[in-house]
Enzyme design. Structure first.
Site, PDB file in Angstrom:
ATOM      1  N   GLY A   1     -46.789  -8.221  91.579  1.00  8.85           N
ATOM      2  CA  GLY A   1     -47.739  -9.328  91.519  1.00  8.85           C
ATOM      3  C   GLY A   1     -47.515 -10.260  90.342  1.00  8.85           C
ATOM      4  O   GLY A   1     -47.905 -11.425  90.395  1.00  8.85           O
ATOM      5  N   GLU A   2     -46.864  -9.747  89.274  1.00 12.64           N
ATOM      6  CA  GLU A   2     -46.829 -10.528  88.041  1.00 12.64           C
ATOM      7  C   GLU A   2     -45.466 -10.751  87.398  1.00 12.64           C
ATOM      8  O   GLU A   2     -45.221 -11.826  86.842  1.00 12.64           O
ATOM      9  CB  GLU A   2     -47.765  -9.865  87.018  1.00 12.64           C
ATOM     10  CG  GLU A   2     -49.211  -9.976  87.446  1.00 12.64           C
ATOM     11  CD  GLU A   2     -50.129  -8.983  86.746  1.00 12.64           C
ATOM     12  OE1 GLU A   2     -51.049  -9.432  86.058  1.00 12.64           O
ATOM     13  OE2 GLU A   2     -49.915  -7.773  86.895  1.00 12.64           O
TER      14      GLU A   2
END
Length: 722
Positions: free
Chosen positions: A687-688
């Site tokens: 996600g990051e």
């Protein structure tokens, strides 16, 4: 006091005590056609459809698809026969349910596969009992148990009700599949919610409707933590459709119930329109003298004095300057950022008879449950949190403010209430990505090696510590890779709340570190990619445990992105066009990226192409979802670099909507090519970690195209005009 129980021990103990994590349910003959509950995660229907519970909240990162894929793979069912439901907030059944930090896959990779494997082994055991054979004589095909010698078979639907009478199988006793045998994991699967999303079916928190529901807005002070002094409640109550209006005193902590005015009506439109009648007056607050301009002045002043804290001191930096053939000094800064999720913050709460039920689009269901219980003075058992899909936010939905507000309002009116923030509420009452200031100096020797690095980091916080997400780890690259390294920090008091934005900390630090490394490469007259390879050195892993940095993995993705982008053959890219490179390690992911941009004569920056190479371990569970996460990360990074900033004036946020806090539009989004470099490491989240390198690769490309260094974000196009 008993010793703390690890999550793995919890799974073992519960499995042995209650049967695969939580109780098999007996199915009497009269109910044989009903759905059989195999475990807290799995139900099998008489039609063969398998329902798998999604343990963690989905904010768009796809875990409601990828986590059930792990269970389905080891359970051995056909993916088309899987249905997914969101699990409620229940730490006793599901343990840690918080989504965030790109840790969801890493936390569950082993355990959820074992949940599926135990389910499969239990179904085999049920068949073996009936067939009077040994379990090892049986195998499975998707949805069926087969007796290999006789060819007999039975469906999971027929066997599931028989599992209740069996002895639980220990979690650690099962053998997991080899990767070569995967039928589901590693295959691209459409997110299960996609059809509902694209057809506009009710799915998100904003869509929740309850019988007899009222609607609420909550007016809070422009200056954070300021209290209500007075409000014209009678004028608001006189508005048609308004059910009630009242002041909530609240406390001083933004991540909780703060002072404000609630307006409750029979429609959200009427509640929001009635705000204009409030004539609210706010009490004075000391934070009203803070401003973005004032922070910049304070940072410059702090840089002239002794730092508040030394974070790292390696070698002799002062002596190293005398050995450097070239030195570079530069000041970098970046602004506060809002999350601006497409779905504004909201929550539906229903308080009655001393109990409350919530429908919460949150990434932190346990925190919501605890926060509401504390705010209302209820025992935890009397708070039920139904997790609803979130329309984005990456960090913002970790806080509990909107949820405790909805709970308090519902209790006051004794009715179900949906609290929905406006876009203006959402941007002006965020937990912002903190701004920061870096005063850097670096030196290179005659061989182009970095011999000295110094950073005076001015951030926000108090005398004891940095504000949330405003810190700098002493191991932040290039620390440990430069022999003489001094990192110090000073802090500015801040009234505005801060919190994790997508890729907390790294989203800003990568810009500073990788852009300044590019400056040093230019000073050394080195190819920017070769310079980075040289800086990484020949070591395999630097540090250990949570602080380990695998330079070999980073060299791997840097080599991959060089190949993808044809970096070695880039030559001249044409007028005001250039390529930039950057890498960053965060959230257990190693990523390198190359960006190609063109800068128009009016200074507009146009990203043309992005190449991304990432190493997140041995297995990409859902490749299509993984690609989407990388592309989304790049676009989020470009939105921030090109357009976004939060400005504080007189203690309040100036920006309010997408008109002055724009997102990157689809017509400006470049194609993104993604390659995953698979290594022999456990899989981690996505996600990051792809976001941080996107920003410095972009600004380094701008330098390649124009010769202008970008040291402040968002990019000021006036600096780039031909």
């Amino acid at each position: 006091m008993a010793a703390a129980t690890s999550r793995r021990d919890f799974l073992k103990v519960t499995a042995s005590a209650a049967g695969l994590l939580l109780a098999y349910r007996a199915a009497p003959a009269a109910q044989a056609q009903e759905v059989a509950t195999l475990s807290a995660y799995v139900r099998i229907g008489p039609d063969g459809l398998v329902t798998i519970m999604a343990k963690h909240p989905d904010m768009g990162q796809g875990v409601a698809t990828s986590l059930p894929m792990l269970i389905a793979e080891e359970l051995d069912v056909a993916w088309e026969n899987v249905r997914v439901e969101q699990a409620p907030a229940d730490a006793e059944l599901y343990g840690n349910q918080r989504s965030g930090g790109s840790r969801t896959i890493a936390m569950n990779w082993d355990d959820l596969r074992r949940v599926g494997a135990v389910g499969r082994a239990t179904l085999i055991q049920a068949a073996a009992v009936g067939w009077r054979c040994a379990p090892h004589e049986c195998s499975t095909l998707p949805g069926r148990v087969v007796h290999d010698a006789s060819g007999r078979s039975a469906s999971y639907a027929a066997l599931a009700p028989l599992c209740a009478a069996l002895t639980a199988i220990p979690m650690d006793s099962v053998t997991l599949k080899a990767a070569k045998d995967y039928r589901i994991v590693g295959k691209s699967m459409t997110q299960l919610a996609t059809p509902a999303i694209v057809t506009g079916k009710p799915l998100f928190g904003i869509d929740v409707v309850r019988p007899g529901m009222l609607y609420a807005v909550y007016e809070k002070a422009p200056v954070f933590r300021a209290r209500v002094a007075s409000a014209d409640l009678d004028a608001v109550k006189a508005v048609k459709g308004v059910h009630d209006a009242f002041i909530i005193e609240g406390g001083d902590e933004p991540d909780g119930l703060v002072s404000g005015v609630a307006i409750v009506a029979d429609s959200w439109w009427r509640a929001n329109q009635a705000r204009s009648k409030l004539n609210v007056r706010w009490a004075d607050h000391a934070g009203s003298d803070q401003s973005t301009a004032g922070f910049a002045r304070a940072a410059a002043a702090l840089n002239q004095g002794p730092p508040h804290e030394t974070l790292r001191q390696d070698g002799d930096v002062s002596m190293a300057w005398t050995k450097a053939t070239k030195t570079v000094e530069a000041a970098y800064d970046y602004p506060f950022l809002a999350h601006a999720p497409l779905e504004p913050m909201n929550c539906t709460a229903d308080y009655r008879d001393g109990r409350i039920e919530l429908w919460a689009p949150t990434r932190n269901p346990g925190g919501v449950r605890e926060g509401v219980a504390k705010t209302l003075g209820l025992p935890l058992k009397d708070v039920t949190v139904n997790v609803v899909r979130s329309g984005g936010a990456f960090g913002r939905r970790a806080q509990v403010d909107v949820y405790v507000e909805a709970a308090a309002i519902s209790k006051r009116v004794n009715a179900p209430v949906k609290l929905l923030w406006t876009r203006e509420d959402d941007i002006r009452h965020d937990f912002y990505r903190p701004a920061g200031f870096h005063f850097l100096k670096g030196g290179v020797d005659a061989d182009g090696r970095v011999v000295a690095w110094q950073d005076h980091f001015v951030t926000f916080g108090d005398a004891k510590q940095a504000a949330s997400s405003a810190g700098l780890a002493p191991t932040e690259f290039p620390a440990r890779f430069v022999p003489n390294c001094r990192i110090v920090s000073s802090r500015i008091p801040l009234n505005a709340p801060t919190g994790p934005w997508r890729a907390p900390g790294s989203n800003a630090l990568a810009f500073v570190m990788q852009a300044f490394i590019d400056e040093l490469a230019h000073a050394a007259d080195k190819d920017p990619l070769d310079f980075r390879m040289q800086l990484l050195g020949d070591a395999a892993v630097v540090g250990d445990g949570a602080n380990a940095y695998d330079a070999g993995r980073m060299r791997g993705v840097l080599s991959a992105v060089a190949e993808m982008s044809h970096w070695r053959n880039r030559g001249s890219q044409g007028k005001r066009t250039g390529l930039g490179v950057a890498f960053h390690y965060s959230h257990a992911g190693y990523f390198a990226e190359v960006v190609k941009v063109r800068v128009d004569d009016d200074g507009r920056v146009r990203p043309l192409q992005v190449w991304v190479a990432g190493d997140v371990g041995s297995t990409i569970i859902n490749p299509s979802g993984a690609d989407s996460q990388v592309v989304g990360s790049v676009i989020d990074g470009f939105s921030a670099a090109l357009h976004q900033k939060i400005t504080i004036e007189n203690g309040a946020t100036v920006e309010s909507n997408f008109t002055d806090y724009p997102l990157l539009r689809i017509g400006d989004a470049p194609p993104v090519e993604v390659r995953f470099v698979k290594t022999d490491n456990p899989p981690t989240g996505l996600g990051e970690p792809a976001l941080p390198p996107a920003i410095p690769a972009l600004v380094n490309a701008v330098f390649a195209a124009t010769g202008v260094r970008i040291r402040s974000l968002p990019i000021d196009t006036a600096l780039l005009r031909a």
